[in-house]
Design an enzyme around this catalytic site. Sequence first.
Site, PDB file in Angstrom:
ATOM      1  N   ARG A 268      17.360 -55.465  22.771  1.00  0.00           N
ATOM      2  CA  ARG A 268      18.451 -56.398  23.095  1.00  0.00           C
ATOM      3  C   ARG A 268      17.908 -57.570  23.909  1.00  0.00           C
ATOM      4  NH1 ARG A 268      21.840 -51.367  23.072  1.00  0.00           N
ATOM      5  NH2 ARG A 268      21.080 -50.725  25.107  1.00  0.00           N
TER       6      ARG A 268
ATOM      7  N   PHE B   4      27.543 -54.713  13.466  1.00  0.00           N
ATOM      8  CA  PHE B   4      27.462 -53.310  13.917  1.00  0.00           C
ATOM      9  C   PHE B   4      27.203 -53.305  15.434  1.00  0.00           C
ATOM     10  CE2 PHE B   4      25.628 -53.785   9.656  1.00  0.00           C
ATOM     11  CZ  PHE B   4      26.398 -52.921   8.890  1.00  0.00           C
TER      12      PHE B   4
ATOM     13  N   ASP C 170      32.356 -54.696  14.523  1.00  0.00           N
ATOM     14  CA  ASP C 170      32.171 -53.245  14.355  1.00  0.00           C
ATOM     15  C   ASP C 170      33.443 -52.704  13.714  1.00  0.00           C
ATOM     16  OD1 ASP C 170      30.090 -51.014  15.832  1.00  0.00           O
ATOM     17  OD2 ASP C 170      31.978 -50.236  15.028  1.00  0.00           O
TER      18      ASP C 170
ATOM     19  N   ALA D  82      31.713 -54.358   8.345  1.00  0.00           N
ATOM     20  CA  ALA D  82      30.618 -55.336   8.383  1.00  0.00           C
ATOM     21  C   ALA D  82      30.205 -55.807   6.989  1.00  0.00           C
ATOM     22  CB  ALA D  82      29.421 -54.741   9.114  1.00  0.00           C
TER      23      ALA D  82
ATOM     24  N   ASP E  67      22.320 -54.090  13.026  1.00  0.00           N
ATOM     25  CA  ASP E  67      21.939 -52.789  13.613  1.00  0.00           C
ATOM     26  C   ASP E  67      22.854 -51.700  13.051  1.00  0.00           C
ATOM     27  OD1 ASP E  67      20.816 -50.809  15.169  1.00  0.00           O
ATOM     28  OD2 ASP E  67      21.848 -51.387  17.013  1.00  0.00           O
TER      29      ASP E  67
ATOM     30  N   CYS F 182      17.586 -47.292  11.864  1.00  0.00           N
ATOM     31  CA  CYS F 182      17.414 -46.078  12.667  1.00  0.00           C
ATOM     32  C   CYS F 182      17.345 -44.861  11.761  1.00  0.00           C
ATOM     33  CB  CYS F 182      18.528 -45.957  13.704  1.00  0.00           C
ATOM     34  SG  CYS F 182      20.165 -45.916  13.001  1.00  0.00           S
TER      35      CYS F 182
HETATM   36  N1  SAH Z   1      23.948 -52.455  18.236  1.00  0.00           N
HETATM   37  C1  SAH Z   1      24.626 -51.408  18.943  1.00  0.00           C
HETATM   38  C2  SAH Z   1      24.496 -50.055  18.277  1.00  0.00           C
HETATM   39  C3  SAH Z   1      25.040 -50.016  16.865  1.00  0.00           C
HETATM   40  S1  SAH Z   1      25.277 -48.425  16.243  1.00  0.00           S
HETATM   41  C4  SAH Z   1      24.078 -51.361  20.382  1.00  0.00           C
HETATM   42  O1  SAH Z   1      23.082 -52.026  20.688  1.00  0.00           O
HETATM   43  O2  SAH Z   1      24.674 -50.660  21.207  1.00  0.00           O
HETATM   44  C5  SAH Z   1      26.011 -48.696  14.706  1.00  0.00           C
HETATM   45  C6  SAH Z   1      27.458 -49.140  14.750  1.00  0.00           C
HETATM   46  O3  SAH Z   1      27.866 -49.417  13.409  1.00  0.00           O
HETATM   47  C7  SAH Z   1      28.447 -48.110  15.266  1.00  0.00           C
HETATM   48  O4  SAH Z   1      29.106 -48.639  16.388  1.00  0.00           O
HETATM   49  C8  SAH Z   1      29.457 -47.924  14.119  1.00  0.00           C
HETATM   50  O5  SAH Z   1      30.817 -47.840  14.564  1.00  0.00           O
HETATM   51  C9  SAH Z   1      29.250 -49.173  13.322  1.00  0.00           C
HETATM   52  N2  SAH Z   1      29.605 -49.093  11.901  1.00  0.00           N
HETATM   53  C10 SAH Z   1      29.422 -48.092  11.035  1.00  0.00           C
HETATM   54  N3  SAH Z   1      29.829 -48.437   9.797  1.00  0.00           N
HETATM   55  C11 SAH Z   1      30.272 -49.721   9.881  1.00  0.00           C
HETATM   56  C12 SAH Z   1      30.813 -50.647   8.956  1.00  0.00           C
HETATM   57  N4  SAH Z   1      30.953 -50.331   7.679  1.00  0.00           N
HETATM   58  N5  SAH Z   1      31.150 -51.874   9.399  1.00  0.00           N
HETATM   59  C13 SAH Z   1      30.981 -52.209  10.712  1.00  0.00           C
HETATM   60  N6  SAH Z   1      30.480 -51.354  11.626  1.00  0.00           N
HETATM   61  C14 SAH Z   1      30.127 -50.143  11.230  1.00  0.00           C
END
Ligand code: SAH
Length: 410
Positions: free
Chosen positions: A227, A243, A266, A294, A314, A354
């Site tokens: 970050r 995300f 998200d 997303a 992410d 990940c």
């Molecule tokens: N970047 C964040 C971590 C992301 S984890 C950080 O630094 O803290 C991945 C995220 O993707 C989760 O919060 C989950 O709710 C979201 N997610 C999963 N499927 C999704 C979709 N189809 N559209 C948007 N978000 C999604």
Amino acid sequence: MPEASEAAAAVQGLPTATVVLKPKRARPFFGRHPWVLDSAVAKVEGQPADGDVVDLATHDGHFVARGLWNSQSRMRVRLYAFDASTKLDAELWHARLASALALRKTLGLDERAGATRLVNSEGDDLSGLIVDRYGEYLAVQVTALAMAVRLDTLCDALESLVAPRGILLRGAERGLAKLEGLSLVDRVVRGAAPVGPIFVHEHGLKFGVDLAEGQKTGYYLDQRENRQAAARYARGRRVLDMFCYSGGFAVACAVSGGARSVLAVDTSAKAAALARANAELNGAANVTVEAVDAFEKLDALAAAGERFGMVILDPPKFARSRSTVDDALRAYHRINRVAVGLLEPGGILVTCSCSGSVSRDDFLQMLSGVAQRSARPIQLLECRGAAADHPVSASCLEGEYLTCVIARVP
Ligand code: SAH
């Protein structure tokens, strides 16, 4: 061995049985790999209960390593010592935890108000145990039955080493728990749970973490340094954080990085609410958060001809196992291609995976494919992994799962 002395042996951390390997299957374990799969096991001499200490031996009877038995898992033995003189007793767990804490101290991550991974499973020679610190509280995740059986001992050690206000148990991902025969429920195991969210520090920023209900153990600690790295490129740019979960990248880019504006997305309404609260907490008035899908949002932004100076991707794990790697790579290709299309010339792409079964090489090849198909050059600037409080054992590279590439698209 009669029953009474077996129990005594278990208390003393000595083996109650010997697991004998098939011929020619000992090599990974001489190399200190900690996972013994059922397919490598020829026979078991003795009748170990699940969680008992066992010795691992070659087919012709030579000692290889010492570990903990689980008849319910394909991972029959997890290894914790590679010499016959080490007892797997309370003293050993205490020493391993102390060593894990010493590493965090070396990293300067021993601040009480901080958020840090204190124990990272195999990376800290504690296969099946994850401990995260969120300020005064610890969140413990147990992914091995052998560790679940020892939860009390481990909590005793954690209390004496860290003195937290509370220790919360967070269950393993459902699939993982089933593979291990684990049935742990989320609960407070020591002290008290915090009332409401708690607030932790990260590089001068503050984040609210919902320990009881949040994703993972409440926060994505693994991306901490990424970050900050992303924020270094954000100055003056219009940023899209896809995300976003609790808004870590968005807030870092807006506040530390000086972005012009940030749109964070998200699909989870709870995550979006957390992200909004975190933006507000840090005085970032130029962060907008949308609780939408997303994939649809990326397409809609592209269709509307929107442009950004930086796009962060992410997503959650796309590949759950080796067999789904190709599908995952196609999904990564798709979102990265749209993201590249959204970038203005000279824009920055921060793209993460990940999925442990997608190798770094595969991920970079995927980006080559994106460059080819979108007919735009991609300059790789940084290829990063998880933060250093997520150590990976050189003997168990399966622990390496996070890739974060920062690239420029001229
Ligand atoms: N970047 C964040 C971590 C992301 S984890 C950080 O630094 O803290 C991945 C995220 O993707 C989760 O919060 C989950 O709710 C979201 N997610 C999963 N499927 C999704 C979709 N189809 N559209 C948007 N978000 C999604």
